[in-house]
Motif scaffolding. Structure first.
Motif, PDB file in Angstrom:
ATOM      1  N   UNK A 153     -10.241   7.261  -4.878  1.00 14.80           N
ATOM      2  CA  UNK A 153      -8.812   7.076  -5.140  1.00 14.80           C
ATOM      3  C   UNK A 153      -8.253   5.733  -4.692  1.00 14.80           C
ATOM      4  N   UNK A 154      -8.819   5.187  -3.635  1.00 12.73           N
ATOM      5  CA  UNK A 154      -8.376   3.885  -3.148  1.00 12.73           C
ATOM      6  C   UNK A 154      -9.480   3.270  -2.317  1.00 12.73           C
ATOM      7  N   UNK A 155      -9.498   1.942  -2.180  1.00 10.70           N
ATOM      8  CA  UNK A 155     -10.541   1.307  -1.371  1.00 10.70           C
ATOM      9  C   UNK A 155     -10.490   1.782   0.074  1.00 10.70           C
ATOM     10  N   UNK A 156     -11.646   1.812   0.703  1.00  6.77           N
ATOM     11  CA  UNK A 156     -11.715   2.263   2.092  1.00  6.77           C
ATOM     12  C   UNK A 156     -10.800   1.431   2.987  1.00  6.77           C
ATOM     13  N   UNK A 157     -10.752   0.133   2.753  1.00  5.85           N
ATOM     14  CA  UNK A 157      -9.919  -0.741   3.581  1.00  5.85           C
ATOM     15  C   UNK A 157      -8.439  -0.416   3.442  1.00  5.85           C
ATOM     16  N   UNK A 158      -8.038   0.183   2.318  1.00  3.43           N
ATOM     17  CA  UNK A 158      -6.630   0.495   2.097  1.00  3.43           C
ATOM     18  C   UNK A 158      -6.155   1.704   2.883  1.00  3.43           C
ATOM     19  N   UNK A 159      -7.072   2.409   3.535  1.00  4.61           N
ATOM     20  CA  UNK A 159      -6.661   3.538   4.370  1.00  4.61           C
ATOM     21  C   UNK A 159      -5.904   3.078   5.601  1.00  4.61           C
ATOM     22  N   UNK A 160      -6.144   1.846   6.037  1.00  2.95           N
ATOM     23  CA  UNK A 160      -5.578   1.394   7.296  1.00  2.95           C
ATOM     24  C   UNK A 160      -6.426   1.878   8.459  1.00  2.95           C
ATOM     25  N   UNK A 161      -5.985   1.642   9.687  1.00  3.14           N
ATOM     26  CA  UNK A 161      -6.780   2.010  10.863  1.00  3.14           C
ATOM     27  C   UNK A 161      -7.019   3.520  10.940  1.00  3.14           C
ATOM     28  N   UNK A 162      -8.217   3.877  11.357  1.00  4.77           N
ATOM     29  CA  UNK A 162      -8.587   5.275  11.556  1.00  4.77           C
ATOM     30  C   UNK A 162      -9.021   5.446  13.011  1.00  4.77           C
ATOM     31  N   UNK A 163      -8.487   6.454  13.682  1.00  2.00           N
ATOM     32  CA  UNK A 163      -8.827   6.664  15.095  1.00  2.00           C
ATOM     33  C   UNK A 163     -10.229   7.217  15.270  1.00  2.00           C
ATOM     34  N   UNK A 164     -10.610   8.148  14.393  1.00  2.00           N
ATOM     35  CA  UNK A 164     -11.931   8.756  14.541  1.00  2.00           C
ATOM     36  C   UNK A 164     -12.448   9.216  13.182  1.00  2.00           C
ATOM     37  N   UNK A 165     -13.713   8.948  12.940  1.00  2.00           N
ATOM     38  CA  UNK A 165     -14.424   9.468  11.778  1.00  2.00           C
ATOM     39  C   UNK A 165     -15.229  10.677  12.247  1.00  2.00           C
ATOM     40  N   UNK A 166     -15.051  11.796  11.581  1.00  2.00           N
ATOM     41  CA  UNK A 166     -15.751  13.027  11.932  1.00  2.00           C
ATOM     42  C   UNK A 166     -16.789  13.324  10.856  1.00  2.00           C
ATOM     43  N   UNK A 167     -18.031  13.540  11.271  1.00  2.66           N
ATOM     44  CA  UNK A 167     -19.124  13.858  10.357  1.00  2.66           C
ATOM     45  C   UNK A 167     -19.566  15.296  10.607  1.00  2.66           C
ATOM     46  N   UNK A 168     -19.719  16.073   9.531  1.00  2.00           N
ATOM     47  CA  UNK A 168     -20.125  17.470   9.697  1.00  2.00           C
ATOM     48  C   UNK A 168     -21.644  17.631   9.787  1.00  2.00           C
ATOM     49  N   UNK A 192      -0.250  15.497   7.714  1.00  2.00           N
ATOM     50  CA  UNK A 192      -0.433  15.198   6.300  1.00  2.00           C
ATOM     51  C   UNK A 192      -1.925  15.124   6.005  1.00  2.00           C
ATOM     52  N   UNK A 193      -2.324  15.667   4.866  1.00  2.00           N
ATOM     53  CA  UNK A 193      -3.718  15.641   4.429  1.00  2.00           C
ATOM     54  C   UNK A 193      -3.818  14.906   3.104  1.00  2.00           C
ATOM     55  N   UNK A 194      -4.856  14.086   2.971  1.00  2.29           N
ATOM     56  CA  UNK A 194      -5.142  13.413   1.706  1.00  2.29           C
ATOM     57  C   UNK A 194      -6.604  13.660   1.360  1.00  2.29           C
ATOM     58  N   UNK A 195      -6.822  14.494   0.341  1.00  4.86           N
ATOM     59  CA  UNK A 195      -8.182  14.783  -0.128  1.00  4.86           C
ATOM     60  C   UNK A 195      -8.637  13.632  -1.003  1.00  4.86           C
ATOM     61  N   UNK A 226     -14.324  14.646   1.650  1.00  2.00           N
ATOM     62  CA  UNK A 226     -13.666  13.534   2.348  1.00  2.00           C
ATOM     63  C   UNK A 226     -12.157  13.785   2.411  1.00  2.00           C
ATOM     64  N   UNK A 227     -11.633  13.848   3.627  1.00  2.00           N
ATOM     65  CA  UNK A 227     -10.206  14.098   3.825  1.00  2.00           C
ATOM     66  C   UNK A 227      -9.688  13.197   4.938  1.00  2.00           C
ATOM     67  N   UNK A 228      -8.570  12.531   4.680  1.00  2.00           N
ATOM     68  CA  UNK A 228      -7.846  11.816   5.725  1.00  2.00           C
ATOM     69  C   UNK A 228      -6.787  12.770   6.259  1.00  2.00           C
ATOM     70  N   UNK A 229      -6.882  13.089   7.544  1.00  2.00           N
ATOM     71  CA  UNK A 229      -5.896  13.953   8.194  1.00  2.00           C
ATOM     72  C   UNK A 229      -5.072  13.124   9.170  1.00  2.00           C
ATOM     73  N   UNK A 230      -3.774  13.085   8.942  1.00  2.00           N
ATOM     74  CA  UNK A 230      -2.850  12.421   9.862  1.00  2.00           C
ATOM     75  C   UNK A 230      -2.170  13.520  10.665  1.00  2.00           C
ATOM     76  N   UNK A 231      -2.487  13.589  11.940  1.00  2.00           N
ATOM     77  CA  UNK A 231      -2.086  14.720  12.764  1.00  2.00           C
ATOM     78  C   UNK A 231      -1.520  14.244  14.098  1.00  2.00           C
ATOM     79  N   UNK A 269      -7.515  10.974  11.405  1.00  2.00           N
ATOM     80  CA  UNK A 269      -8.882  11.489  11.441  1.00  2.00           C
ATOM     81  C   UNK A 269      -9.437  11.464  10.018  1.00  2.00           C
ATOM     82  N   UNK A 270     -10.618  10.887   9.840  1.00  2.00           N
ATOM     83  CA  UNK A 270     -11.249  10.815   8.527  1.00  2.00           C
ATOM     84  C   UNK A 270     -12.511  11.673   8.535  1.00  2.00           C
ATOM     85  N   UNK A 271     -12.487  12.754   7.772  1.00  2.00           N
ATOM     86  CA  UNK A 271     -13.611  13.685   7.723  1.00  2.00           C
ATOM     87  C   UNK A 271     -14.583  13.311   6.607  1.00  2.00           C
TER      88      UNK A 271
END
Length: 398
Positions: free
Chosen positions: A141-156, A98-101, A106-111, A116-118
């Motif tokens: 779209x929503x507060x950063x804390x509302x994303x829940x746990x993120x395994x890895x933040x990826x920076x380009x 699932x992807x959330x732009x 900035x995209x949250x990818x649930x894979x 993964x938060x890009x």
């Protein structure tokens, strides 16, 4: 921004914390050993013009000041942000992907059970200063804390619209890991991220995080946050492979031949997140037009339509002379012409590439009409030979 830091150089050493830090010590030695570093700077896979010069710079300034064009570079009303909730994201994706732009890149990818938060940018401006610089055209779209746990933040890369100090500061207290291009770790450590949480990669290098393999892949761009750009931090696109799914995030890049190699090595991808905004004839080598972005997607997929393209790097900040809604319209037309599935979610709207895609042109409700000089004449058809050409303008010219 969290104040200034002073060095022994006195007033010249005063700099905003948002400028970050220059690589040094073992990190700098590693940079100097990189095969992508030459003559004191990182280099692109192809010759690249980074900024307009001379008369072109003057022409660009004149275009930015034209009143009639300025009005087109921002929405005419409130951007319809999707009201994503914690409950939406707490439910696992049925397909495993699932992807959330969240806007811009900035995209949250649930894979495959990982998150993964890009390029997360939750700040109000992509700037080192709170009082100046490009401001958001829609709320997060929503507060950063509302994303829940993120395994890895990826920076380009380390430009302000991709590496945001307020967002990194908000993540310092979490236990998320960071995957970044070579040299970018110096900024993170300067802002309080411990070295043990940073995976710093050169092009073609990979790291394992849980069941994911993340690979830094080449891109055609540049770097820099301060007044002096030493080109000592690398820029990258990213391929992420799970047990079942594969995704790709382009970061910022101009079109180049290397997309085919990336696709052959790491694809095909279930979804690509491709930069299609902030392009201009004044800097044609460092950002892609929607037509070039579509060609990049096809290159990554073995020169044929496959997977889903999610257009990124548009709609959130005013960074180029083109009309605010033009990237959406151009990408939509180009995807239709080549038969490529593309998703057009509102900021914050989750979707699964394997399910029903958001395709409503939502931007039209808050945009002035957009001219379409890229459209082909009526009755003209794109050929399979054109699709395989790396230099083709997929949407054509009148």
């Amino acid at each position: 921004m969290s104040g200034f830091r002073s060095t022994s150089s006195g007033l010249r050493g005063l700099r905003p914390a948002a400028f970050g830090a220059d690589p040094g010590g073992a990190r700098l030695e590693r940079i100097r050993r990189s095969p992508n570093f030459a003559n004191g700077a990182f280099v692109n896979p192809e010759g690249t013009r980074v900024r307009p010069a001379g008369g072109a710079a003057l022409d660009m300034a004149k275009r930015y000041l034209r009143k009639e064009e300025r009005a087109l570079r921002a929405p005419a009303g409130s951007v319809p942000v999707h009201a994503t909730t914690l409950a939406d994201l707490a439910r696992p994706p049925a397909s495993g992907l699932r992807l959330t732009w969240m806007g811009h890149s900035s995209v949250l990818a649930e894979i495959d059970g990982h998150r993964v938060l890009f390029d997360p940018v939750w700040g109000e401006r992509c700037s080192p200063f709170a009082f100046a610089g490009p401001k958001r055209l829609h709320p997060v779209p929503l507060p950063l804390a509302a994303l829940g746990p993120v395994d890895v933040v990826v920076i380009s890369h380390d430009h302000y619209d991709h590496l945001d100090l307020p967002t990194i500061k908000a993540l310092v207290g979490s236990d998320t890991l960071f995957a970044v291009p070579l040299g970018v770790g110096a900024h993170l450590e300067h802002w309080g991220v411990s070295e043990t949480r940073i995976r710093e990669l050169d092009w073609t290098e990979s790291t394992k995080i849980g069941g994911l393999t993340l690979t830094a892949t080449p891109a055609r761009h540049f770097c820099g946050r301060g007044l002096r750009n030493a080109q000592h931090t690398l820029w990258a696109s990213w391929a992420v492979a799970g047990e079942t799914h594969r995704i790709y995030h382009s970061g910022d890049t101009g079109y180049f031949e290397g997309f085919r190699d990336i696709g052959a090595e790491h694809g095909p991808f279930d979804a690509t997140m491709i930069q299609i905004g902030a392009y201009s004839e004044f800097w044609p080598d460092i950002h892609m037009t929607p037509a070039e972005g579509m060609q990049a997607h096809l290159d990554l997929q073995g020169l044929k339509p496959h997977g889903v393209l999610l257009p990124i790097h548009w709609g959130t900040f005013n960074l180029a002379p083109h009309a605010w809604a033009e990237p959406g319209e151009w990408t939509r037309d180009t995807a239709e012409e080549v038969g490529q599935a593309a998703a057009f979610p509102r900021p914050g709207e989750p979707f699964e590439p394997a399910g029903a895609l958001p395709v409503d042109p939502w931007w039209r409700a808050v945009s002035a009409p957009v001219a379409r000089p890229w459209r082909r004449p009526v009755g003209s058809q794109i050929t399979s030979a054109e699709v395989s050409r790396p230099d083709v303008d997929l949407a054509g010219e009148r």
